[in-house]
Write a protein that holds these residues in place. Structure first.
Motif, PDB file in Angstrom:
ATOM      1  N   THR A  28      64.357  25.154  69.716  1.00 44.37           N
ATOM      2  CA  THR A  28      63.497  25.240  70.020  1.00 44.37           C
ATOM      3  C   THR A  28      63.982  27.309  69.998  1.00 44.37           C
ATOM      4  O   THR A  28      62.803  27.843  69.249  1.00 44.37           O
ATOM      5  N   TYR A  29      65.002  27.878  70.129  1.00 43.05           N
ATOM      6  CA  TYR A  29      65.217  29.222  70.531  1.00 43.05           C
ATOM      7  C   TYR A  29      65.237  29.834  69.226  1.00 43.05           C
ATOM      8  O   TYR A  29      65.227  30.453  68.876  1.00 43.05           O
ATOM      9  N   ILE A  30      65.905  28.717  68.696  1.00 43.59           N
ATOM     10  CA  ILE A  30      66.710  29.852  67.401  1.00 43.59           C
ATOM     11  C   ILE A  30      65.495  29.503  66.287  1.00 43.59           C
ATOM     12  O   ILE A  30      65.017  30.693  65.414  1.00 43.59           O
ATOM     13  N   ARG A  31      64.292  28.550  65.968  1.00 42.89           N
ATOM     14  CA  ARG A  31      62.829  28.138  65.673  1.00 42.89           C
ATOM     15  C   ARG A  31      62.801  29.303  65.457  1.00 42.89           C
ATOM     16  O   ARG A  31      61.960  30.067  64.798  1.00 42.89           O
ATOM     17  N   THR A  32      62.709  30.418  66.971  1.00 41.73           N
ATOM     18  CA  THR A  32      61.896  32.219  66.942  1.00 41.73           C
ATOM     19  C   THR A  32      62.547  32.914  66.718  1.00 41.73           C
ATOM     20  O   THR A  32      62.199  34.131  67.210  1.00 41.73           O
ATOM     21  N   HIS A  33      63.540  33.213  66.409  1.00 40.53           N
ATOM     22  CA  HIS A  33      64.402  33.883  66.310  1.00 40.53           C
ATOM     23  C   HIS A  33      65.159  33.976  65.011  1.00 40.53           C
ATOM     24  O   HIS A  33      65.491  34.966  64.571  1.00 40.53           O
ATOM     25  N   VAL A  34      65.094  33.411  63.966  1.00 42.73           N
ATOM     26  CA  VAL A  34      66.045  32.455  62.822  1.00 42.73           C
ATOM     27  C   VAL A  34      64.282  32.276  61.955  1.00 42.73           C
ATOM     28  O   VAL A  34      63.776  31.230  61.582  1.00 42.73           O
ATOM     29  N   ASP A  35      63.592  33.588  62.312  1.00 42.61           N
ATOM     30  CA  ASP A  35      61.972  33.016  61.621  1.00 42.61           C
ATOM     31  C   ASP A  35      61.675  33.551  60.052  1.00 42.61           C
ATOM     32  O   ASP A  35      62.077  34.351  59.640  1.00 42.61           O
ATOM     33  N   PRO A  36      60.722  33.463  59.440  1.00 40.67           N
ATOM     34  CA  PRO A  36      60.567  33.627  58.295  1.00 40.67           C
ATOM     35  C   PRO A  36      60.497  35.652  58.487  1.00 40.67           C
ATOM     36  O   PRO A  36      60.785  36.104  57.623  1.00 40.67           O
ATOM     37  N   ALA A  37      59.889  36.002  59.601  1.00 35.93           N
ATOM     38  CA  ALA A  37      59.939  37.074  59.231  1.00 35.93           C
ATOM     39  C   ALA A  37      61.096  38.482  59.281  1.00 35.93           C
ATOM     40  O   ALA A  37      61.248  38.632  58.519  1.00 35.93           O
ATOM     41  N   ARG A  38      62.090  37.627  60.090  1.00 33.90           N
ATOM     42  CA  ARG A  38      63.385  38.248  60.311  1.00 33.90           C
ATOM     43  C   ARG A  38      64.350  38.041  58.948  1.00 33.90           C
ATOM     44  O   ARG A  38      65.115  38.861  58.574  1.00 33.90           O
ATOM     45  N   ILE A  39      63.813  36.755  58.732  1.00 29.20           N
ATOM     46  CA  ILE A  39      64.711  36.933  57.226  1.00 29.20           C
ATOM     47  C   ILE A  39      64.576  37.865  56.718  1.00 29.20           C
ATOM     48  O   ILE A  39      65.164  37.507  55.289  1.00 29.20           O
ATOM     49  N   GLY A  40      62.846  38.003  56.432  1.00 26.79           N
ATOM     50  CA  GLY A  40      62.273  38.810  55.175  1.00 26.79           C
ATOM     51  C   GLY A  40      62.821  39.946  55.322  1.00 26.79           C
ATOM     52  O   GLY A  40      63.039  40.384  53.972  1.00 26.79           O
ATOM     53  N   GLY A  41      62.958  40.957  56.456  1.00 27.26           N
ATOM     54  CA  GLY A  41      63.169  42.294  56.376  1.00 27.26           C
ATOM     55  C   GLY A  41      64.521  42.097  56.649  1.00 27.26           C
ATOM     56  O   GLY A  41      65.230  42.786  55.904  1.00 27.26           O
ATOM     57  N   GLY A  42      65.551  40.781  56.892  1.00 25.52           N
ATOM     58  CA  GLY A  42      67.010  40.996  56.695  1.00 25.52           C
ATOM     59  C   GLY A  42      67.411  41.221  54.795  1.00 25.52           C
ATOM     60  O   GLY A  42      68.111  41.813  54.395  1.00 25.52           O
ATOM     61  N   ARG A  43      66.086  40.805  54.642  1.00 22.58           N
ATOM     62  CA  ARG A  43      67.100  40.008  53.090  1.00 22.58           C
ATOM     63  C   ARG A  43      67.026  41.772  52.237  1.00 22.58           C
ATOM     64  O   ARG A  43      66.907  42.355  50.762  1.00 22.58           O
ATOM     65  N   ARG A  44      65.585  42.639  52.857  1.00 16.17           N
ATOM     66  CA  ARG A  44      64.941  42.912  51.991  1.00 16.17           C
ATOM     67  C   ARG A  44      65.804  44.647  52.391  1.00 16.17           C
ATOM     68  O   ARG A  44      65.853  45.350  51.614  1.00 16.17           O
ATOM     69  N   GLU A  45      66.143  44.663  53.797  1.00 19.99           N
ATOM     70  CA  GLU A  45      67.380  45.474  54.051  1.00 19.99           C
ATOM     71  C   GLU A  45      68.719  45.514  53.193  1.00 19.99           C
ATOM     72  O   GLU A  45      69.135  46.000  52.533  1.00 19.99           O
ATOM     73  N   LEU A  46      69.110  44.717  52.935  1.00 21.19           N
ATOM     74  CA  LEU A  46      70.129  43.877  52.382  1.00 21.19           C
ATOM     75  C   LEU A  46      70.233  45.035  50.802  1.00 21.19           C
ATOM     76  O   LEU A  46      71.286  44.675  50.399  1.00 21.19           O
ATOM     77  N   ALA A  47      69.239  44.557  49.967  1.00 24.29           N
ATOM     78  CA  ALA A  47      68.587  44.661  48.522  1.00 24.29           C
ATOM     79  C   ALA A  47      68.704  45.717  48.955  1.00 24.29           C
ATOM     80  O   ALA A  47      69.297  46.347  47.752  1.00 24.29           O
ATOM     81  N   SER A  48      68.446  46.875  49.116  1.00 26.47           N
ATOM     82  CA  SER A  48      67.854  48.069  49.610  1.00 26.47           C
ATOM     83  C   SER A  48      69.455  48.722  49.590  1.00 26.47           C
ATOM     84  O   SER A  48      69.246  49.763  49.882  1.00 26.47           O
ATOM     85  N   LEU A  49      70.433  48.300  49.873  1.00 25.01           N
ATOM     86  CA  LEU A  49      72.013  49.039  51.199  1.00 25.01           C
ATOM     87  C   LEU A  49      72.371  49.410  48.840  1.00 25.01           C
ATOM     88  O   LEU A  49      73.077  50.165  49.823  1.00 25.01           O
TER      89      LEU A  49
END
Length: 342
Positions: A87-108
């Motif tokens: 239950t905790y993980i679903r709220t912290h490994v969510d689409p918004a955080r995943i998408g934001g992290g992918r954008r940061e990684l790509a832009s690095l």
């Protein structure tokens, strides 16, 4: 006569009310806080902090009761019945955080490779910490750090910890950190990675080489600082934090239950099995679902009990626990990092 007696007894009673009124208690609290603040200042002087920095961070400082209310409201979990981890993980490994992290990684771009080459820590893990701590800088806290740390030290529940952090904050000022940057969480953590002052002094990095270690605004400084924290904590290059595994029906968990109490975070480590090589786990029927070297040492972890998913955790998982000693935190960071890189 009776009215005179009532008057004579009414005066001391009114004084008693005044002495024990909330306003009087607040005055006493503030007086005690101001006295304690002088002790903190004296300690800072003895450790070489300049008078300029002491005055800049203590002038006008007042006790903050809101910080104490927040500290005392921290949830305590029943050790026999931990909340559901998924239950905790679903709220912290969510689409918004995943998408934001992918954008940061790509832009690095090439900077991601540079971070890994210099510190030995994958950029995906560093970005996952940033995403978990402040959602990539979208919320870093707006509490005055000096006021929060001094208040928590004065309150006394963890006096030594917060007194150390308050003096370290003064040392940050001596290093040139501007007073206006010194805002963060009510508990004294700050910036994109939510470092405490002692951690900033020891491990924060100038990732872009501009001479200013700015983990509040600079992405390069933020990521280099997190990577340096992980390197210092013993991250092993080339080793995953863990992998999902399949557990055979009828597996006897008593064979691998821990028999010793960990020296720190005992409740966290009590939920992990004994350490075995991956080859030994395979011989017991535990099958990794992703590559993991046969000689790697790992512990079995079933977050919500048998039949709810299982992992083999490596030493790098314990490095994540150094950042925040919580299985909820470490597992969600590891899974978020994997999703970011997927």
């Amino acid at each position: 006569m009776s009215s005179l007696r009532r008057f004579k007894f009414a005066v001391p009673f009114a004084l008693v009310l005044a002495l024990f009124s909330p306003a009087s208690a607040q005055v006493d609290e503030e007086a005690g806080f101001q006295g304690y603040l002088q002790l903190l200042a004296a300690r800072a002087r003895s450790e070489g902090v300049s008078e300029r920095s002491i005055q800049a961070l203590t002038a006008g400082l007042a006790f903050n009761p809101k910080v104490i209310r927040l500290d005392r409201a921290q949830p305590g979990s029943d050790p026999g019945k931990p909340p559901a981890m998924w239950t905790y993980i679903r709220t912290h490994v969510d689409p918004a955080r995943i998408g934001g992290g992918r954008r940061e990684l790509a832009s690095l771009g090439a900077e991601a490779d540079r971070i890994e080459a210099e510190y030995g820590v994958p950029a995906k893990v560093v970005i996952a910490i940033w995403g978990h701590e402040t959602n990539y800088g979208s919320y870093k806290g707006d509490f005055d750090l000096a006021r929060s740390l001094a208040t928590l030290a004065y309150e006394g529940r963890r006096r030594e910890l917060f007194a150390d952090e308050f003096v370290a904050l003064l040392k940050m000022a001596d290093r040139g950190v501007p007073r206006q940057r010194m805002v963060g969480s009510w508990a004294g953590a700050f910036g994109n990675p939510q470092f405490l002052p002692t951690v900033y002094l020891r491990l924060a990095q100038d990732g872009n080489g501009d001479g200013d270690i700015d983990i509040w605004h600079s992405r390069s400084d933020t990521l280099a600082s997190i990577a340096n924290y992980f390197r210092d904590a013993g991250w092993r290059p080339g080793e995953p934090w863990g992998v999902r595994v399949s557990v055979p029906a009828g597996f006897d968990r008593n064979l691998v239950s821990p028999r010793l109490e960990a020296p720190s975070c005992a409740r966290v480590h009590a939920r992990h099995s004994l350490w075995r090589t991956v080859a030994e786990w395979k011989a017991m029927g535990i099958q990794p679902l992703a590559p993991l070297g046969d000689q790697t040492m790992a512990a079995l972890f079933e977050p919500d009990g048998p039949g709810t998913g299982a992992f083999l955790l490596t030493g790098n998982y314990r490095v994540i626990l150094q950042y925040n000693c919580s299985n909820y935190y470490a597992l969600s960071v590891g899974l978020l990092a994997d999703e970011i890189a997927r």
